[in-house]
Enzyme design. Structure first.
Site, PDB file in Angstrom:
ATOM      1  N   ARG A 227       0.860  -1.189   0.000  1.00  0.00           N
ATOM      2  CA  ARG A 227       0.000   0.000   0.000  1.00  0.00           C
ATOM      3  C   ARG A 227       0.893   1.234   0.000  1.00  0.00           C
ATOM      4  O   ARG A 227       1.929   1.252   0.670  1.00  0.00           O
ATOM      5  CB  ARG A 227      -0.914   0.019   1.241  1.00  0.00           C
ATOM      6  CG  ARG A 227      -2.108  -0.922   1.153  1.00  0.00           C
ATOM      7  CD  ARG A 227      -3.114  -0.499   0.080  1.00  0.00           C
ATOM      8  NE  ARG A 227      -4.272  -1.376   0.001  1.00  0.00           N
ATOM      9  CZ  ARG A 227      -4.440  -2.343  -0.926  1.00  0.00           C
ATOM     10  NH1 ARG A 227      -3.522  -2.556  -1.829  1.00  0.00           N
ATOM     11  NH2 ARG A 227      -5.551  -3.061  -0.941  1.00  0.00           N
ATOM     12  N   HIS A 275      -1.289   0.048  -9.906  1.00  0.00           N
ATOM     13  CA  HIS A 275      -2.013  -0.888  -9.027  1.00  0.00           C
ATOM     14  C   HIS A 275      -2.502  -2.118  -9.809  1.00  0.00           C
ATOM     15  O   HIS A 275      -3.696  -2.438  -9.810  1.00  0.00           O
ATOM     16  CB  HIS A 275      -3.190  -0.188  -8.322  1.00  0.00           C
ATOM     17  CG  HIS A 275      -3.610  -0.891  -7.061  1.00  0.00           C
ATOM     18  ND1 HIS A 275      -4.062  -0.240  -5.941  1.00  0.00           N
ATOM     19  CD2 HIS A 275      -3.635  -2.217  -6.736  1.00  0.00           C
ATOM     20  CE1 HIS A 275      -4.362  -1.117  -4.998  1.00  0.00           C
ATOM     21  NE2 HIS A 275      -4.101  -2.332  -5.463  1.00  0.00           N
TER      22      HIS A 275
HETATM   23  P1  NAP Z   1      -2.017 -10.982   5.271  1.00  0.00           P
HETATM   24  O1  NAP Z   1      -2.126 -12.426   4.942  1.00  0.00           O
HETATM   25  O2  NAP Z   1      -3.007 -10.387   6.207  1.00  0.00           O
HETATM   26  O3  NAP Z   1      -0.537 -10.772   5.860  1.00  0.00           O
HETATM   27  C1  NAP Z   1      -0.134  -9.552   6.381  1.00  0.00           C
HETATM   28  C2  NAP Z   1       1.297  -9.702   6.901  1.00  0.00           C
HETATM   29  O4  NAP Z   1       1.731  -8.418   7.366  1.00  0.00           O
HETATM   30  C3  NAP Z   1       1.419 -10.662   8.087  1.00  0.00           C
HETATM   31  O5  NAP Z   1       2.628 -11.387   8.035  1.00  0.00           O
HETATM   32  C4  NAP Z   1       1.414  -9.708   9.280  1.00  0.00           C
HETATM   33  O6  NAP Z   1       2.085 -10.185  10.432  1.00  0.00           O
HETATM   34  C5  NAP Z   1       2.204  -8.548   8.696  1.00  0.00           C
HETATM   35  N1  NAP Z   1       1.938  -7.330   9.491  1.00  0.00           N
HETATM   36  C6  NAP Z   1       0.762  -6.715   9.707  1.00  0.00           C
HETATM   37  N2  NAP Z   1       0.927  -5.652  10.520  1.00  0.00           N
HETATM   38  C7  NAP Z   1       2.248  -5.622  10.831  1.00  0.00           C
HETATM   39  C8  NAP Z   1       3.041  -4.792  11.654  1.00  0.00           C
HETATM   40  N3  NAP Z   1       2.510  -3.765  12.345  1.00  0.00           N
HETATM   41  N4  NAP Z   1       4.360  -5.058  11.735  1.00  0.00           N
HETATM   42  C9  NAP Z   1       4.913  -6.097  11.075  1.00  0.00           C
HETATM   43  N5  NAP Z   1       4.202  -6.946  10.274  1.00  0.00           N
HETATM   44  C10 NAP Z   1       2.888  -6.705  10.160  1.00  0.00           C
HETATM   45  O7  NAP Z   1      -2.040 -10.084   3.969  1.00  0.00           O
HETATM   46  P2  NAP Z   1      -1.706 -10.527   2.444  1.00  0.00           P
HETATM   47  O8  NAP Z   1      -2.837 -11.293   1.882  1.00  0.00           O
HETATM   48  O9  NAP Z   1      -0.350 -11.137   2.418  1.00  0.00           O
HETATM   49  O10 NAP Z   1      -1.709  -9.102   1.730  1.00  0.00           O
HETATM   50  C11 NAP Z   1      -0.800  -8.076   2.122  1.00  0.00           C
HETATM   51  C12 NAP Z   1      -1.223  -6.760   1.488  1.00  0.00           C
HETATM   52  O11 NAP Z   1      -0.945  -6.762   0.088  1.00  0.00           O
HETATM   53  C13 NAP Z   1      -2.724  -6.449   1.527  1.00  0.00           C
HETATM   54  O12 NAP Z   1      -3.122  -5.975   2.794  1.00  0.00           O
HETATM   55  C14 NAP Z   1      -2.846  -5.387   0.469  1.00  0.00           C
HETATM   56  O13 NAP Z   1      -2.597  -4.118   1.061  1.00  0.00           O
HETATM   57  C15 NAP Z   1      -1.703  -5.721  -0.508  1.00  0.00           C
HETATM   58  N6  NAP Z   1      -2.209  -6.157  -1.827  1.00  0.00           N
HETATM   59  C16 NAP Z   1      -1.853  -5.441  -2.934  1.00  0.00           C
HETATM   60  C17 NAP Z   1      -2.300  -5.838  -4.196  1.00  0.00           C
HETATM   61  C18 NAP Z   1      -1.882  -5.097  -5.438  1.00  0.00           C
HETATM   62  O14 NAP Z   1      -2.405  -5.371  -6.523  1.00  0.00           O
HETATM   63  N7  NAP Z   1      -0.944  -4.189  -5.351  1.00  0.00           N
HETATM   64  C19 NAP Z   1      -3.115  -6.966  -4.311  1.00  0.00           C
HETATM   65  C20 NAP Z   1      -3.452  -7.668  -3.165  1.00  0.00           C
HETATM   66  C21 NAP Z   1      -2.995  -7.262  -1.916  1.00  0.00           C
HETATM   67  P3  NAP Z   1       1.560 -11.516  11.198  1.00  0.00           P
HETATM   68  O15 NAP Z   1       2.031 -12.649  10.294  1.00  0.00           O
HETATM   69  O16 NAP Z   1       2.289 -11.476  12.484  1.00  0.00           O
HETATM   70  O17 NAP Z   1       0.070 -11.413  11.301  1.00  0.00           O
END
Ligand code: NAP
Length: 312
Positions: A227, A275
């Site tokens: 993000r 994006h």
């Molecule tokens: P997810 O499964 O919820 O994983 C989030 C990860 O971030 C987890 O490892 C979490 O830690 C870590 N995290 C959250 N808050 C944190 C903090 N304060 N300090 C350190 N680590 C932290 O999410 P995901 O499915 O992998 O997706 C990640 C992000 O990618 C989405 O939220 C979205 O913003 C982005 N995204 C972008 C696109 C695009 O097209 N550009 C598409 C899809 C998603 P824990 O393991 O300890 O919970």
């Protein structure tokens, strides 16, 4: 008994999703009526949601069993005070595949120095820039969730030493895992390429500020498909201008579309992509929505429930 699922994700998505949702409900034998336009709120059992769609106020949906978000990120809905129903985010296997391809492609672009050959077809035989092999190029993966783990595994399979960072301590095969502020400093100081796949929450906003960007080794590359607000724009521009960051490949921004006058567009060492790193794909995402509806109706635990307190 028929359950009503209100498709509150907008007309454009309705046309893309309707046939896939109907098929996915059929495959699971679900008796679900899909409603594209504001049905009687009391009759709605499920809301299929995307930001910018039709619902801001969830209060009237008193019989709604779950709100099923079509996006992986939930920052535009998780703080909605009218939302008292369970919220599920999208974990779409096809979206994950797309993210793995995008991240791997952009990591390899920088690792191999592909630009210097594409942009320098000038008759000069340059053999001074032979890249190291991947095992000598440490990569930091900030975020070890669904996407960070999948991208980290793909990079580790190419022999990149992958250091991961997450909120809680993790143990992921093939990835050297870290957490906490000390863990972040450790991975940023050692990485040559940093990939940010964190959700946007109050804790992660401006995570990469001037101080933390200052931990990077000289000439590091940043790749942000997470993000936009994870990185402070001004601090990133300053780090680029002093050469601490050699290049930033950015897919996400504070304001989207990125305004034409934003300095990222014209910066010679910033790559802007609009994006597109990973889209939710209607066919596979519809199966995820249908499975969660099946689970809810069978009183089984929902998949990919969002923790409101954590914000993701
Ligand atoms: P997810 O499964 O919820 O994983 C989030 C990860 O971030 C987890 O490892 C979490 O830690 C870590 N995290 C959250 N808050 C944190 C903090 N304060 N300090 C350190 N680590 C932290 O999410 P995901 O499915 O992998 O997706 C990640 C992000 O990618 C989405 O939220 C979205 O913003 C982005 N995204 C972008 C696109 C695009 O097209 N550009 C598409 C899809 C998603 P824990 O393991 O300890 O919970």
């Amino acid at each position: 008994m028929t359950a009503t699922a209100y498709f509150a994700a907008g007309q454009d998505l309705w046309e893309k999703y309707q046939p896939h949702l109907e098929r996915a409900f059929g495959e699971l034998g679900l008796d679900v009526t899909l409603a594209p336009h504001a049905p009687d709120p009391a009759a709605v059992a499920f809301i299929i949601f995307a930001p910018g769609g039709e619902i801001e106020d969830f209060t009237p949906y008193t019989n709604c069993r779950a709100v099923l978000n079509l996006w992986a990120g939930v920052e535009r809905i998780v703080g909605n005070r009218t939302l008292t129903q369970p919220l599920c985010r999208m974990v779409d296997p096809a979206l994950t595949e797309g993210m793995v391809e995008w991240v791997t492609g952009h990591v390899l672009r920088h690792h191999l120095g592909i630009d210097s050959h594409i942009l320098n077809q000038d008759g000069i035989w340059r053999r001074d820039a032979v890249p190291p092999i991947a095992r000598d190029r440490p990569v930091a993966m900030l975020g070890l969730g669904e996407l960070g783990r999948a991208c980290g595994a793909a990079l580790a399979a190419l022999n990149f030493p992958v250091m991961g960072w997450s909120r809680t301590a993790r143990d992921v095969v093939g990835i050297e895992c870290h957490s906490g502020d000390e863990g972040l400093e450790h991975v940023l100081r050692r990485a040559e390429i940093v990939v940010t796949l964190l959700p946007l929450t109050p804790e992660t906003e401006n995570l990469l500020d001037a101080r933390r960007l200052g931990w990077l080794s000289q000439g590091a590359v940043i790749i942000n498909p997470g993000r936009g607000p994870l990185i402070e724009d001004e601090a990133l521009l300053a780090a680029l201008d002093r050469g601490q960051v050699k290049h930033a490949t950015l897919d996400v921004f504070r304001t989207e579309p990125l305004p034409p006058e934003h300095p990222f567009w014209a910066h010679p060492r910033v790559t802007v992509t609009p994006h597109i790193a990973a889209e939710t794909r209607p066919a596979s995402a519809s199966r995820v929505v249908a499975e969660n509806i099946r689970r809810s109706l069978a009183n089984e635990p929902l998949l990919y429930l969002v923790d409101r307190a954590r914000g993701y």
